[in-house]
Design a protein around this motif. Sequence first.
Motif, PDB file in Angstrom:
ATOM      1  N   MET A  80      57.048  43.097  44.473  1.00  0.00           N
ATOM      2  CA  MET A  80      55.827  43.651  45.384  1.00  0.00           C
ATOM      3  C   MET A  80      55.114  45.135  44.896  1.00  0.00           C
ATOM      4  SD  MET A  80      58.575  42.354  48.861  1.00  0.00           S
ATOM      5  CE  MET A  80      57.280  44.013  49.247  1.00  0.00           C
ATOM      6  N   ALA A  81      55.794  46.238  43.813  1.00  0.00           N
ATOM      7  CA  ALA A  81      54.943  47.235  43.470  1.00  0.00           C
ATOM      8  C   ALA A  81      53.626  46.732  43.138  1.00  0.00           C
ATOM      9  CB  ALA A  81      56.169  48.104  42.328  1.00  0.00           C
ATOM     10  N   VAL A  82      54.291  45.793  41.146  1.00  0.00           N
ATOM     11  CA  VAL A  82      52.893  45.401  40.709  1.00  0.00           C
ATOM     12  C   VAL A  82      51.774  44.325  41.786  1.00  0.00           C
ATOM     13  CG1 VAL A  82      52.781  44.041  38.828  1.00  0.00           C
ATOM     14  CG2 VAL A  82      53.764  45.703  38.407  1.00  0.00           C
ATOM     15  N   THR A  83      51.812  43.616  41.747  1.00  0.00           N
ATOM     16  CA  THR A  83      51.557  43.060  42.625  1.00  0.00           C
ATOM     17  C   THR A  83      50.276  43.630  43.775  1.00  0.00           C
ATOM     18  OG1 THR A  83      52.787  41.495  44.693  1.00  0.00           O
ATOM     19  CG2 THR A  83      52.244  40.625  41.709  1.00  0.00           C
ATOM     20  N   MET A  84      50.985  44.232  44.853  1.00  0.00           N
ATOM     21  CA  MET A  84      50.844  44.965  46.039  1.00  0.00           C
ATOM     22  C   MET A  84      50.296  46.372  45.927  1.00  0.00           C
ATOM     23  SD  MET A  84      50.677  41.926  47.798  1.00  0.00           S
ATOM     24  CE  MET A  84      50.770  42.603  49.654  1.00  0.00           C
ATOM     25  N   HIS A  85      50.603  46.581  44.983  1.00  0.00           N
ATOM     26  CA  HIS A  85      50.021  48.434  44.666  1.00  0.00           C
ATOM     27  C   HIS A  85      49.815  48.643  43.413  1.00  0.00           C
ATOM     28  CE1 HIS A  85      52.220  48.484  49.043  1.00  0.00           C
ATOM     29  NE2 HIS A  85      53.623  47.999  48.201  1.00  0.00           N
ATOM     30  N   ALA A  86      48.639  47.669  43.064  1.00  0.00           N
ATOM     31  CA  ALA A  86      48.046  48.206  41.799  1.00  0.00           C
ATOM     32  C   ALA A  86      47.139  49.144  41.693  1.00  0.00           C
ATOM     33  CB  ALA A  86      47.700  46.724  41.437  1.00  0.00           C
ATOM     34  N   PHE A  87      47.003  50.273  41.593  1.00  0.00           N
ATOM     35  CA  PHE A  87      46.732  51.518  41.947  1.00  0.00           C
ATOM     36  C   PHE A  87      45.940  51.561  40.966  1.00  0.00           C
ATOM     37  CE2 PHE A  87      50.207  53.270  39.695  1.00  0.00           C
ATOM     38  CZ  PHE A  87      49.537  53.712  38.517  1.00  0.00           C
ATOM     39  N   TRP A  88      46.010  51.153  39.809  1.00  0.00           N
ATOM     40  CA  TRP A  88      45.087  51.787  39.011  1.00  0.00           C
ATOM     41  C   TRP A  88      44.417  50.212  38.473  1.00  0.00           C
ATOM     42  CZ3 TRP A  88      49.721  49.617  38.586  1.00  0.00           C
ATOM     43  CH2 TRP A  88      50.407  47.800  38.511  1.00  0.00           C
ATOM     44  N   LYS A  89      43.774  49.640  39.363  1.00  0.00           N
ATOM     45  CA  LYS A  89      42.893  48.333  39.815  1.00  0.00           C
ATOM     46  C   LYS A  89      42.018  49.076  41.356  1.00  0.00           C
ATOM     47  CE  LYS A  89      45.274  44.118  39.020  1.00  0.00           C
ATOM     48  NZ  LYS A  89      45.330  42.686  39.630  1.00  0.00           N
ATOM     49  N   GLU A  90      42.202  50.644  41.314  1.00  0.00           N
ATOM     50  CA  GLU A  90      41.508  51.207  42.231  1.00  0.00           C
ATOM     51  C   GLU A  90      40.656  52.265  42.106  1.00  0.00           C
ATOM     52  OE1 GLU A  90      41.814  49.990  45.992  1.00  0.00           O
ATOM     53  OE2 GLU A  90      43.489  49.382  46.210  1.00  0.00           O
ATOM     54  N   THR A  91      39.262  52.192  42.599  1.00  0.00           N
ATOM     55  CA  THR A  91      38.365  52.913  42.606  1.00  0.00           C
ATOM     56  C   THR A  91      38.229  53.897  43.054  1.00  0.00           C
ATOM     57  OG1 THR A  91      36.534  51.752  43.652  1.00  0.00           O
ATOM     58  CG2 THR A  91      36.929  51.050  40.582  1.00  0.00           C
ATOM     59  N   ASP A  92      38.610  53.672  44.891  1.00  0.00           N
ATOM     60  CA  ASP A  92      38.060  54.882  45.623  1.00  0.00           C
ATOM     61  C   ASP A  92      39.585  55.489  45.052  1.00  0.00           C
ATOM     62  OD1 ASP A  92      37.411  55.583  47.943  1.00  0.00           O
ATOM     63  OD2 ASP A  92      39.369  55.659  48.880  1.00  0.00           O
ATOM     64  N   ALA A  93      39.347  56.644  45.410  1.00  0.00           N
ATOM     65  CA  ALA A  93      39.795  57.364  44.542  1.00  0.00           C
ATOM     66  C   ALA A  93      41.090  58.115  46.294  1.00  0.00           C
ATOM     67  CB  ALA A  93      39.668  59.776  44.931  1.00  0.00           C
ATOM     68  N   GLN A  94      40.958  57.695  46.945  1.00  0.00           N
ATOM     69  CA  GLN A  94      41.733  57.739  48.328  1.00  0.00           C
ATOM     70  C   GLN A  94      43.198  56.459  48.266  1.00  0.00           C
ATOM     71  OE1 GLN A  94      40.368  58.322  52.579  1.00  0.00           O
ATOM     72  NE2 GLN A  94      42.427  58.560  52.753  1.00  0.00           N
TER      73      GLN A  94
END
Length: 137
Positions: A80-94
């Motif tokens: 779940m951490a890797v599939t649902m919360h892939a922060f490295w893919k996000e572009t928006d800082a928040q």
Amino acid sequence: MEAIFLISRILFVFLLLGSAYGHLTQADAMGGYASSKGLPNGKVLAQVSGVALLVGGISILFGIFGDAGSLGIAILLLIMAVTMHAFWKETDAQAKQMEMISFNKDVALAGGALAMYVIFYGFSEFGFYTLTGALFN
């Protein structure tokens, strides 16, 4: 020490059972979030993960093959951490910050579940207020 381990299991499982309840009663919303992350059949995945959280939580709480339950929860949380919360893919800082917090929470909880696995597995002969011994021992 047995009582402390029981208290730690109750506190740990409190989050798991609350999450299971959310996954099962709000499957549409959870499924929509999963689908927004690119996962197919989001609602089904939310329901399956809800059942896994429920079964794993009950296993840990009551010590019914607690080693298997805690190992299953650790694996589920890492997935779940890797599939649902892939922060490295996000572009928006928040959004990136929120996903990083959720990712770190899931990884930390997986670490706690692995610690419980070691205790259930290695010390099953001591009881620790469990209904069964270890499955893998």
